[in-house]
Design a protein around this motif. Structure first.
Motif, PDB file in Angstrom:
ATOM      1  N   GLN A 410      28.265  22.474  11.701  1.00 11.15           N
ATOM      2  CA  GLN A 410      28.690  22.923  10.377  1.00 11.15           C
ATOM      3  C   GLN A 410      27.524  22.943   9.391  1.00 11.15           C
ATOM      4  N   SER A 411      26.381  22.416   9.828  1.00 15.48           N
ATOM      5  CA  SER A 411      25.234  22.407   8.920  1.00 15.48           C
ATOM      6  C   SER A 411      23.954  22.725   9.684  1.00 15.48           C
ATOM      7  N   LEU A 412      23.023  23.333   8.981  1.00 16.18           N
ATOM      8  CA  LEU A 412      21.724  23.645   9.570  1.00 16.18           C
ATOM      9  C   LEU A 412      20.726  22.627   9.034  1.00 16.18           C
ATOM     10  N   ASN A 413      20.200  21.780   9.923  1.00 13.59           N
ATOM     11  CA  ASN A 413      19.228  20.766   9.517  1.00 13.59           C
ATOM     12  C   ASN A 413      17.807  21.322   9.621  1.00 13.59           C
ATOM     13  N   LEU A 414      17.022  21.131   8.576  1.00 14.19           N
ATOM     14  CA  LEU A 414      15.655  21.656   8.554  1.00 14.19           C
ATOM     15  C   LEU A 414      14.649  20.550   8.233  1.00 14.19           C
ATOM     16  N   ILE A 415      13.459  20.681   8.802  1.00 17.97           N
ATOM     17  CA  ILE A 415      12.320  19.851   8.418  1.00 17.97           C
ATOM     18  C   ILE A 415      11.234  20.828   7.975  1.00 17.97           C
ATOM     19  N   ILE A 416      10.754  20.679   6.746  1.00 15.37           N
ATOM     20  CA  ILE A 416       9.784  21.649   6.201  1.00 15.37           C
ATOM     21  C   ILE A 416       8.425  20.981   6.038  1.00 15.37           C
ATOM     22  N   LYS A 417       7.397  21.567   6.650  1.00 12.82           N
ATOM     23  CA  LYS A 417       6.021  21.096   6.460  1.00 12.82           C
ATOM     24  C   LYS A 417       5.198  22.279   5.936  1.00 12.82           C
ATOM     25  N   MET A 462      14.435  15.847  17.004  1.00 11.75           N
ATOM     26  CA  MET A 462      15.185  15.550  18.232  1.00 11.75           C
ATOM     27  C   MET A 462      16.455  14.775  17.922  1.00 11.75           C
ATOM     28  N   GLY A 463      16.317  13.776  17.044  1.00 10.33           N
ATOM     29  CA  GLY A 463      17.451  12.900  16.761  1.00 10.33           C
ATOM     30  C   GLY A 463      18.521  13.553  15.904  1.00 10.33           C
ATOM     31  N   SER A 464      18.198  14.684  15.259  1.00  8.55           N
ATOM     32  CA  SER A 464      19.159  15.271  14.320  1.00  8.55           C
ATOM     33  C   SER A 464      19.386  16.760  14.558  1.00  8.55           C
ATOM     34  N   ASP A 465      18.945  17.283  15.725  1.00  7.05           N
ATOM     35  CA  ASP A 465      19.100  18.713  16.041  1.00  7.05           C
ATOM     36  C   ASP A 465      18.628  19.589  14.884  1.00  7.05           C
ATOM     37  N   ALA A 466      17.413  19.338  14.431  1.00  7.79           N
ATOM     38  CA  ALA A 466      16.870  20.107  13.309  1.00  7.79           C
ATOM     39  C   ALA A 466      15.878  21.143  13.808  1.00  7.79           C
ATOM     40  N   ILE A 467      15.656  22.154  12.966  1.00  9.22           N
ATOM     41  CA  ILE A 467      14.620  23.155  13.212  1.00  9.22           C
ATOM     42  C   ILE A 467      13.450  22.817  12.286  1.00  9.22           C
ATOM     43  N   ILE A 468      12.240  22.867  12.821  1.00 12.58           N
ATOM     44  CA  ILE A 468      11.058  22.566  12.004  1.00 12.58           C
ATOM     45  C   ILE A 468      10.456  23.876  11.489  1.00 12.58           C
ATOM     46  N   ILE A 469      10.192  23.934  10.202  1.00 17.01           N
ATOM     47  CA  ILE A 469       9.555  25.119   9.607  1.00 17.01           C
ATOM     48  C   ILE A 469       8.147  24.729   9.161  1.00 17.01           C
ATOM     49  N   GLY A 470       7.153  25.423   9.685  1.00 18.83           N
ATOM     50  CA  GLY A 470       5.759  25.180   9.292  1.00 18.83           C
ATOM     51  C   GLY A 470       5.280  26.327   8.423  1.00 18.83           C
ATOM     52  N   PHE A 471       4.936  26.034   7.172  1.00 15.35           N
ATOM     53  CA  PHE A 471       4.481  27.081   6.260  1.00 15.35           C
ATOM     54  C   PHE A 471       2.971  26.947   6.058  1.00 15.35           C
ATOM     55  N   ASN A 472       2.223  27.878   6.628  1.00 15.29           N
ATOM     56  CA  ASN A 472       0.742  27.875   6.550  1.00 15.29           C
ATOM     57  C   ASN A 472       0.124  26.642   7.202  1.00 15.29           C
ATOM     58  N   VAL A 473       0.852  25.972   8.071  1.00 19.72           N
ATOM     59  CA  VAL A 473       0.293  24.850   8.842  1.00 19.72           C
ATOM     60  C   VAL A 473       0.716  25.038  10.299  1.00 19.72           C
ATOM     61  N   ARG A 474       0.072  24.305  11.194  1.00 16.69           N
ATOM     62  CA  ARG A 474       0.420  24.352  12.617  1.00 16.69           C
ATOM     63  C   ARG A 474       0.709  22.935  13.092  1.00 16.69           C
ATOM     64  N   ALA A 475       1.109  22.829  14.353  1.00 12.79           N
ATOM     65  CA  ALA A 475       1.337  21.503  14.935  1.00 12.79           C
ATOM     66  C   ALA A 475      -0.002  20.884  15.312  1.00 12.79           C
ATOM     67  N   GLU A 476      -0.086  19.540  15.249  1.00 12.52           N
ATOM     68  CA  GLU A 476      -1.329  18.864  15.618  1.00 12.52           C
ATOM     69  C   GLU A 476      -1.105  17.997  16.851  1.00 12.52           C
ATOM     70  N   GLY A 477      -2.221  17.727  17.549  1.00 11.13           N
ATOM     71  CA  GLY A 477      -2.174  16.819  18.709  1.00 11.13           C
ATOM     72  C   GLY A 477      -1.194  17.303  19.768  1.00 11.13           C
ATOM     73  N   ARG A 478      -0.360  16.393  20.241  1.00 12.38           N
ATOM     74  CA  ARG A 478       0.568  16.717  21.325  1.00 12.38           C
ATOM     75  C   ARG A 478       1.931  17.170  20.811  1.00 12.38           C
ATOM     76  N   ALA A 479       2.038  17.449  19.502  1.00  8.93           N
ATOM     77  CA  ALA A 479       3.332  17.790  18.916  1.00  8.93           C
ATOM     78  C   ALA A 479       3.906  19.078  19.524  1.00  8.93           C
ATOM     79  N   THR A 480       3.029  20.078  19.814  1.00  8.53           N
ATOM     80  CA  THR A 480       3.509  21.352  20.386  1.00  8.53           C
ATOM     81  C   THR A 480       4.138  21.119  21.757  1.00  8.53           C
ATOM     82  N   GLN A 481       3.396  20.395  22.625  1.00 10.77           N
ATOM     83  CA  GLN A 481       3.927  20.141  23.972  1.00 10.77           C
ATOM     84  C   GLN A 481       5.211  19.316  23.909  1.00 10.77           C
ATOM     85  N   MET A 482       5.251  18.367  22.977  1.00 12.63           N
ATOM     86  CA  MET A 482       6.436  17.512  22.843  1.00 12.63           C
ATOM     87  C   MET A 482       7.646  18.344  22.403  1.00 12.63           C
ATOM     88  N   ALA A 483       7.426  19.266  21.448  1.00 15.92           N
ATOM     89  CA  ALA A 483       8.516  20.125  20.968  1.00 15.92           C
ATOM     90  C   ALA A 483       9.027  21.017  22.087  1.00 15.92           C
TER      91      ALA A 483
END
Length: 614
Positions: A410-417, A462-483
């Protein structure tokens, strides 16, 4: 309603009984519990519109659906509960001090240092280590084992403190996510010249969520523009009130660079521990604790740094750590000295494990090698099944319309970086104002922050079924493989309106993406060569994947995108022109007319591929 039947054979229907199943269980596991034929349950699932094999790990939702159809209440056992039951089956009690009050002795507090990037976390840990090199051991080789002990004098008595040497709340949260209570006290480092920053608040929230007392170290008091009073005022807004203002939080002004007031900080930690916590443990039982970090060493094999929480760990003990097991061949402290034993709150590097455990995995000593192997194997099987089941699917923008129509969320969870707080706030404000018509769909921003997408963000998603939005930034370290591994969707945008339009279209069910961006490889610039004919040429090491000539690229500096839509126009290995360079190799890259490149920049290459719509 009639009981389902297969080939005339009636299936055993329940009478509302509870069936306990572990996460990632298969239809065969379910069938064993209710004394049914697994093939008949496969047929039931087929009738419900799902193709599932008898031995396939299925999601919690699928097990619950099947239970409802068969008139059983399915109870999914949590990993912690399952682990407790597993240990109980071997008559092992974990997480408790054996014996009475008379068996408990005082133990040192365990401290984690947290705070904003560049506020001096690592330098503070170094300063504490240098101030506290115990006499006679100054010649010992200091090595990074992930934790170490320091000593300070309080009221004429020498008191030890254990520091977990993984600064930052990401490691802290990763351990908490696995149910590990690793830390007694958190030191929050805030720079006196910068004050409270986004990551300071993030670190503070993580510490509060873990319910640990906080001591504030106001660092950089020797720097121009330092204002420790301002820091005290700012933190009051977040519920940390200094003792001098009538609160209960100890603030200590320090300079990690100059080594000023480090002893006062250590004293504050000890006094806070004495006032707020009862830090005692029984040293006369089989050792238990957690693995802080672990890696594969070329000469030593699997090596883990463990923190003993109760009991005493000795050389020769048989231990289980997560899904790893083995006999302790050697114990080593942070100065490189070998130990015979390690008591409560003592960190030590352990040699002798069969494989590498995860950060935050618990460890315990058992009597027999066979028991250790059986526990490790069962844990490994459980992790594997849970991973297979989890892989089913998470929320992603492309399927959002279907998921909303099915009533699954019923809701769209977002994480904005983003690259700056202003753009992050603007994007958040615009998204929260989206009008998606009659459908009542809440858009919730769980976290917003400045900087690259980190493993901590993926953990939260992962814990909240959220979508991550990256605005003018990218993932660092192992975050891409983990996602990718965990099925968390990370969407990157460089134009605010594009992000808003895409999410609005997804919510309204109108999104039909034709192409998706596929990352090909990343290259780290090690050197910049000047050429009168070609301009600047980047001497690079290929970090991941492969870099191909004539593909698109973007330039990333300190986790932020500084240039988009570049082209890999030239690619060389030594003196030869080549079409591609693979991971681990060095080469030269020419970005055509673009010359604003620096050492340590990252060139990320990608291509657009047509994406079939399911």
């Amino acid at each position: 309603m009639q009981a389902p039947s297969i080939g005339g054979v009636m299936l055993p229907r329940g009478k509302g009984e509870t069936v306990r199943l572990s996460r990632g269980a298969s239809l065969t596991d379910f069938a064993e519990k209710i004394n049914a034929n697994p093939a008949s349950l496969v047929q039931v699932m087929f009738n419900l519109g799902e193709m599932v094999t008898a031995t396939q790990s299925v999601s919690d939702e699928t097990l619950t659906l099947l239970g409802e159809e068969m008139n059983y209440i399915v109870q999914i056992v949590s990993p912690e509960e399952e682990d407790r039951e597993l240990l109980e089956s071997f008559s092992i009690e974990f997480g408790e001090d054996e014996g009475g009050e008379e068996n408990l002795v005082a133990r040192p507090p365990v401290v984690t240092v947290m705070g904003h990037v560049d506020h001096g976390k690592t330098r503070l840990l170094d300063a504490i280590r240098k101030t506290n090199v115990i006499e006679g051991e100054a010649g010992g080789i200091t090595q990074h084992i992930g934790a170490y002990q320091a000593t300070t004098e309080v009221n004429g008595e020498d008191r030890r403190i254990t520091f977990i040497d993984t600064p930052g709340h990401e490691a802290f949260t990763a351990m908490r996510a696995r149910g590990a209570k690793s830390t007694d006290i958190a030191i929050l480092v805030v720079a006196a010249n910068d004050g409270v920053m986004p990551q300071t608040v993030e670190a503070l929230n993580h510490a509060k969520a873990a319910d640990v007392p906080i001591v504030v170290a106001v660092n950089k008091i020797d720097v121009e523009g330092a204002d420790p009073t301002k820091v005290r005022g700012q933190l009051t807004e977040y519920g940390l009130v200094a003792e001098e203002y009538g609160g209960d939080t100890m603030f200590v002004d320090i300079s990690a660079k100059q080594g000023l007031h480090i002893d006062s900080l250590l004293e504050a930690v000890v006094l806070t521990a004495d006032a707020a916590l009862d830090l005692r443990a029984n040293p006369d039982q089989n050792a238990e604790g957690i693995a802080i970090e672990a890696h594969l060493d070329r000469g030593r094999g699997a090596v883990a740094t463990v923190l003993v929480q109760r009991g005493t760990l000795r050389v020769g003990d048989t231990i289980v750590a997560g899904d790893a097991h083995g006999r302790v061949r050697a114990l080593i402290d942070d100065k490189g000295n070998t130990l015979e034993e390690a008591g409560p709150s003592t960190p030590a590097m352990v040699l002798g494990l069969t494989n590498v455990p995860g950060a935050g995995d618990n460890f315990l000593v058992v009597e027999e090698d066979r028991t250790a192997r059986q526990i490790a194997e069962k844990r490994a099987a459980r992790e594997r099944n849970a991973a297979f089941a989890k892989r089913i699917r998470r929320v992603n923008i492309e399927d959002l319309d279907k998921i909303l129509k099915a009533g699954e969320i019923q809701s769209l969870n977002l994480i904005i970086k983003g690259d700056a707080s202003g753009s992050v706030e603007a994007l958040e404000s615009a998204l929260l104002q989206l009008d998606v018509g009659e459908d009542e769909v809440d858009i919730r921003v769980l976290h917003r922050g400045v900087g690259a997408v980190t493993e901590s963000d993926v953990n939260l998603a992962m814990g909240s079924d959220a979508i991550i939005i990256g605005f003018n930034v990218r993932a660092e370290g192992r975050a891409t493989q983990m996602a990718e591994r965990e099925g968390v969707q990370v969407k990157y945008y460089s134009v605010i309106y594009q992000a808003i339009e895409e999410i609005e279209a997804a919510l309204k069910g109108m999104l039909k993406p034709e192409y998706e961006e596929v990352e090909l490889g990343t290259a780290e610039i090690r050197e910049v060569f000047r050429s009168s004919k070609l301009g600047n040429i980047a001497g690079v090491l290929i970090r991941s994947g492969e870099v191909r000539r004539n593909t698109k690229a973007r330039l990333i500096r300190d986790g932020k995108v500084v240039a988009e839509n570049l082209n890999i126009e030239g690619l060389r290995r030594f003196k030869d022109d080549v079409t591609e360079i693979r991971e681990g190799y060095e080469g030269g890259i020419n970005l055509g007319n673009f010359n604003d490149i620096k050492v340590d920049d990252v060139i990320a290459t990608y291509e657009m591929r047509e994406k079939p719509r399911g």
